[in-house]
Scaffold this motif. Sequence first.
Motif, PDB file in Angstrom:
ATOM      1  N   THR A  75      24.570  25.128 -63.701  1.00 48.77           N
ATOM      2  CA  THR A  75      25.286  24.057 -64.603  1.00 48.77           C
ATOM      3  C   THR A  75      24.410  22.746 -64.929  1.00 48.77           C
ATOM      4  O   THR A  75      24.583  22.091 -66.046  1.00 48.77           O
ATOM      5  CB  THR A  75      26.560  23.861 -64.230  1.00 48.77           C
ATOM      6  OG1 THR A  75      27.407  25.054 -63.956  1.00 48.77           O
ATOM      7  CG2 THR A  75      27.614  23.033 -65.369  1.00 48.77           C
ATOM      8  N   LEU A  76      24.112  22.283 -63.673  1.00 42.51           N
ATOM      9  CA  LEU A  76      23.131  21.099 -63.792  1.00 42.51           C
ATOM     10  C   LEU A  76      22.130  20.840 -64.516  1.00 42.51           C
ATOM     11  O   LEU A  76      21.271  22.041 -64.631  1.00 42.51           O
ATOM     12  CB  LEU A  76      22.790  20.429 -62.298  1.00 42.51           C
ATOM     13  CG  LEU A  76      22.378  19.332 -62.128  1.00 42.51           C
ATOM     14  CD1 LEU A  76      23.325  18.165 -62.346  1.00 42.51           C
ATOM     15  CD2 LEU A  76      21.812  19.017 -60.710  1.00 42.51           C
ATOM     16  N   THR A  77      21.925  20.343 -65.794  1.00 46.83           N
ATOM     17  CA  THR A  77      20.814  20.031 -66.677  1.00 46.83           C
ATOM     18  C   THR A  77      19.927  19.077 -66.490  1.00 46.83           C
ATOM     19  O   THR A  77      18.747  18.755 -67.185  1.00 46.83           O
ATOM     20  CB  THR A  77      21.371  20.281 -68.056  1.00 46.83           C
ATOM     21  OG1 THR A  77      22.320  19.150 -68.226  1.00 46.83           O
ATOM     22  CG2 THR A  77      22.211  21.541 -68.463  1.00 46.83           C
ATOM     23  N   LYS A  78      20.523  17.849 -65.513  1.00 46.82           N
ATOM     24  CA  LYS A  78      19.676  16.864 -65.375  1.00 46.82           C
ATOM     25  C   LYS A  78      18.879  16.741 -64.059  1.00 46.82           C
ATOM     26  O   LYS A  78      19.457  17.429 -63.244  1.00 46.82           O
ATOM     27  CB  LYS A  78      20.653  15.538 -65.718  1.00 46.82           C
ATOM     28  CG  LYS A  78      20.960  15.315 -67.230  1.00 46.82           C
ATOM     29  CD  LYS A  78      21.603  13.979 -67.254  1.00 46.82           C
ATOM     30  CE  LYS A  78      22.106  13.693 -68.643  1.00 46.82           C
ATOM     31  NZ  LYS A  78      21.342  13.372 -69.508  1.00 46.82           N
ATOM     32  N   ASP A  79      17.775  16.092 -64.117  1.00 44.38           N
ATOM     33  CA  ASP A  79      17.310  15.911 -62.807  1.00 44.38           C
ATOM     34  C   ASP A  79      17.961  14.479 -62.093  1.00 44.38           C
ATOM     35  O   ASP A  79      17.665  13.453 -62.626  1.00 44.38           O
ATOM     36  CB  ASP A  79      15.761  15.525 -62.859  1.00 44.38           C
ATOM     37  CG  ASP A  79      15.134  16.856 -63.321  1.00 44.38           C
ATOM     38  OD1 ASP A  79      15.349  17.753 -62.949  1.00 44.38           O
ATOM     39  OD2 ASP A  79      13.810  16.724 -63.835  1.00 44.38           O
ATOM     40  N   ILE A  80      18.667  14.866 -61.130  1.00 43.25           N
ATOM     41  CA  ILE A  80      19.335  13.743 -60.340  1.00 43.25           C
ATOM     42  C   ILE A  80      18.576  13.404 -59.275  1.00 43.25           C
ATOM     43  O   ILE A  80      17.766  14.109 -58.628  1.00 43.25           O
ATOM     44  CB  ILE A  80      21.001  14.180 -60.067  1.00 43.25           C
ATOM     45  CG1 ILE A  80      20.847  15.489 -59.241  1.00 43.25           C
ATOM     46  CG2 ILE A  80      21.793  14.292 -61.345  1.00 43.25           C
ATOM     47  CD1 ILE A  80      22.462  15.794 -58.532  1.00 43.25           C
ATOM     48  N   PRO A  81      18.717  12.020 -58.849  1.00 43.66           N
ATOM     49  CA  PRO A  81      17.707  11.775 -57.862  1.00 43.66           C
ATOM     50  C   PRO A  81      18.224  12.362 -56.227  1.00 43.66           C
ATOM     51  O   PRO A  81      17.426  12.250 -55.603  1.00 43.66           O
ATOM     52  CB  PRO A  81      17.960  10.164 -57.840  1.00 43.66           C
ATOM     53  CG  PRO A  81      19.196   9.804 -58.604  1.00 43.66           C
ATOM     54  CD  PRO A  81      19.491  11.058 -59.392  1.00 43.66           C
ATOM     55  N   GLN A  82      19.460  12.633 -56.351  1.00 43.58           N
ATOM     56  CA  GLN A  82      19.758  13.083 -54.931  1.00 43.58           C
ATOM     57  C   GLN A  82      19.759  14.677 -54.752  1.00 43.58           C
ATOM     58  O   GLN A  82      19.526  15.219 -55.786  1.00 43.58           O
ATOM     59  CB  GLN A  82      21.361  12.977 -54.706  1.00 43.58           C
ATOM     60  CG  GLN A  82      21.800  11.450 -55.033  1.00 43.58           C
ATOM     61  CD  GLN A  82      22.153  10.934 -56.360  1.00 43.58           C
ATOM     62  OE1 GLN A  82      21.890  11.960 -57.170  1.00 43.58           O
ATOM     63  NE2 GLN A  82      22.155   9.711 -56.760  1.00 43.58           N
ATOM     64  N   THR A  83      19.528  14.884 -53.539  1.00 45.87           N
ATOM     65  CA  THR A  83      19.849  16.385 -53.239  1.00 45.87           C
ATOM     66  C   THR A  83      21.109  16.889 -52.936  1.00 45.87           C
ATOM     67  O   THR A  83      22.010  16.206 -52.413  1.00 45.87           O
ATOM     68  CB  THR A  83      18.926  16.838 -51.829  1.00 45.87           C
ATOM     69  OG1 THR A  83      17.756  15.987 -51.888  1.00 45.87           O
ATOM     70  CG2 THR A  83      18.599  18.131 -51.521  1.00 45.87           C
ATOM     71  N   VAL A  84      21.395  18.135 -53.804  1.00 44.42           N
ATOM     72  CA  VAL A  84      22.755  18.713 -53.537  1.00 44.42           C
ATOM     73  C   VAL A  84      22.871  19.530 -52.049  1.00 44.42           C
ATOM     74  O   VAL A  84      21.963  20.396 -52.034  1.00 44.42           O
ATOM     75  CB  VAL A  84      22.921  19.558 -54.777  1.00 44.42           C
ATOM     76  CG1 VAL A  84      24.493  20.203 -54.517  1.00 44.42           C
ATOM     77  CG2 VAL A  84      22.933  18.763 -55.993  1.00 44.42           C
ATOM     78  N   THR A  85      23.792  19.385 -51.662  1.00 43.66           N
ATOM     79  CA  THR A  85      24.310  20.125 -50.358  1.00 43.66           C
ATOM     80  C   THR A  85      25.430  20.770 -50.849  1.00 43.66           C
ATOM     81  O   THR A  85      26.328  20.544 -51.046  1.00 43.66           O
ATOM     82  CB  THR A  85      24.767  19.199 -49.132  1.00 43.66           C
ATOM     83  OG1 THR A  85      23.637  18.181 -48.865  1.00 43.66           O
ATOM     84  CG2 THR A  85      24.988  19.901 -48.028  1.00 43.66           C
TER      85      THR A  85
END
Length: 247
Positions: free
Chosen positions: A95-105
């Motif tokens: 689902t995630l389409t943007k480059d977010i600065p955080q890492t997803v856990t």
Amino acid sequence: MNVDRIENDLFNYRFPEEEGFLYGFNLYALLSGKDVMLIDSAFRSQAKQVEKDLTSKGLILTHVLLTHFHPDHAAGLLALDRDITVLGSPEYKKTLTKDIPQTVTPVSFSDGFKFGEFNLSFTPAPGHSACSILIDINGKYLHAGDNIMSRYDGKAILPWVEFHELAKHIPSLEMLKEMSRDRVLLSHGPELPGEEDVTRAIDDRLCYLKTVLSSGGKCTFEEAVSGCSCDYVGKEFFEQLVAGSVN
Ligand SMILES: [Fe+2]
């Protein structure tokens, strides 16, 4: 922005609908000492306002837990520190389409997560998105994300779902109904007041979704909502849904 205290260390940052917008936002804040976990981040504007308020109170935003990774829930991460722990479904990449600065856990569906006095457990509820989850908070509250959406005046918003995911959204809502919860929190709209209202809200969404599915996307809007007890807003979600049935 309004801040409501739900109980002791649980707050709701509430952003009512702005002029011309279909929905507003809830960002629930869980406190553990000075540390704060937010459920959802909305867009950058809302995330910044919440973080500013937390900072002014001497609190530190350390965690963001997402009900799912659509932009109106995840884009706020772009305005937040990269060191924040971001939690969400293991299916988030779908689902995630943007480059977010955080890492997803990724959260664990078997072990849950403890944050201070809050025991959180998670149940996958795909349909609205592949990564939608239900979040249980101390066995008392259930955050349903966007499985149910409404406006702050109580008006129901049509479910948003793509046609090819309809057959997944329906069993997720049926599962939510079977949970028989009486304190259901939403990402958009006020808490549903009691099990009866929760059940009615789910039945109305199911009625609409099943009518559209059984017609193969060929029904009219009036036919799709004819069995529902509420008046919906967000007719554009119906048009988007049936448009997907011809692909
Ligand atoms: Fe949403």
